[in-house]
Scaffold this motif. Structure first.
Motif, PDB file in Angstrom:
ATOM      1  N   ALA A 120       0.838  -1.213   0.000  1.00 15.15           N
ATOM      2  CA  ALA A 120       0.000   0.000   0.000  1.00 15.15           C
ATOM      3  C   ALA A 120       0.865   1.253   0.000  1.00 15.15           C
ATOM      4  O   ALA A 120       0.564   2.237  -0.697  1.00 15.15           O
ATOM      5  N   ALA A 121       1.951   1.225   0.772  1.00  9.57           N
ATOM      6  CA  ALA A 121       2.853   2.381   0.827  1.00  9.57           C
ATOM      7  C   ALA A 121       3.508   2.605  -0.534  1.00  9.57           C
ATOM      8  O   ALA A 121       3.646   3.747  -0.989  1.00  9.57           O
ATOM      9  N   ALA A 122       3.895   1.534  -1.208  1.00 15.44           N
ATOM     10  CA  ALA A 122       4.518   1.643  -2.536  1.00 15.44           C
ATOM     11  C   ALA A 122       3.521   2.205  -3.547  1.00 15.44           C
ATOM     12  O   ALA A 122       3.870   3.038  -4.392  1.00 15.44           O
ATOM     13  N   LEU A 123       2.267   1.737  -3.437  1.00 12.60           N
ATOM     14  CA  LEU A 123       1.224   2.224  -4.346  1.00 12.60           C
ATOM     15  C   LEU A 123       0.952   3.710  -4.103  1.00 12.60           C
ATOM     16  O   LEU A 123       0.814   4.493  -5.038  1.00 12.60           O
ATOM     17  N   LYS A 124       0.911   4.090  -2.833  1.00 14.81           N
ATOM     18  CA  LYS A 124       0.662   5.488  -2.475  1.00 14.81           C
ATOM     19  C   LYS A 124       1.791   6.375  -2.991  1.00 14.81           C
ATOM     20  O   LYS A 124       1.560   7.474  -3.486  1.00 14.81           O
ATOM     21  N   LYS A 125       3.009   5.880  -2.897  1.00 10.51           N
ATOM     22  CA  LYS A 125       4.175   6.614  -3.375  1.00 10.51           C
ATOM     23  C   LYS A 125       4.100   6.832  -4.885  1.00 10.51           C
ATOM     24  O   LYS A 125       4.514   7.879  -5.406  1.00 10.51           O
ATOM     25  N   LEU A 126       3.558   5.831  -5.601  1.00 16.31           N
ATOM     26  CA  LEU A 126       3.404   5.927  -7.055  1.00 16.31           C
ATOM     27  C   LEU A 126       2.346   6.971  -7.426  1.00 16.31           C
ATOM     28  O   LEU A 126       2.458   7.631  -8.455  1.00 16.31           O
TER      29      LEU A 126
END
Length: 91
Positions: free
Chosen positions: A80-86
């Motif tokens: 989720a954090a990686a997706l949010k960063k994207l």
């Protein structure tokens, strides 16, 4: 080596269960890889759908006892954090 009939049966059951768990773990890794590929391509929409699938598969593995509950939660959190960063919202 197992000597008693009960131990022999247990060994057979463990072998069957190991095969099932191996397949489930492999399936989870496939969905995680798909998410990583969508992430590296920079496609937010594809990453979002891949995230939903990966999260679902991870939690299914948790419910089946293949992955520990905290491990599943940690992995989903990092996805989720990686997706949010994207730039795609994880919620």
């Amino acid at each position: 080596m197992a000597n008693t009939p009960g131990a022999k049966k247990a060994a057979r059951k463990i072998a069957r269960r190991t095969e099932v768990n191996k397949a489930r773990r492999s399936r989870v890794r496939t969905y995680l890889r798909r998410f990583e590929e969508a992430l590296s391509a920079g496609d937010a929409a594809a990453a979002k759908t891949a995230f939903v699938e990966a999260q679902s598969e991870l939690m299914r593995a948790v419910s089946k006892g293949v992955v520990h509950k905290n491990t599943g939660a940690r992995k989903v959190s990092r996805l989720a954090a990686a997706l949010k960063k994207l730039g795609g919202s994880a919620a």
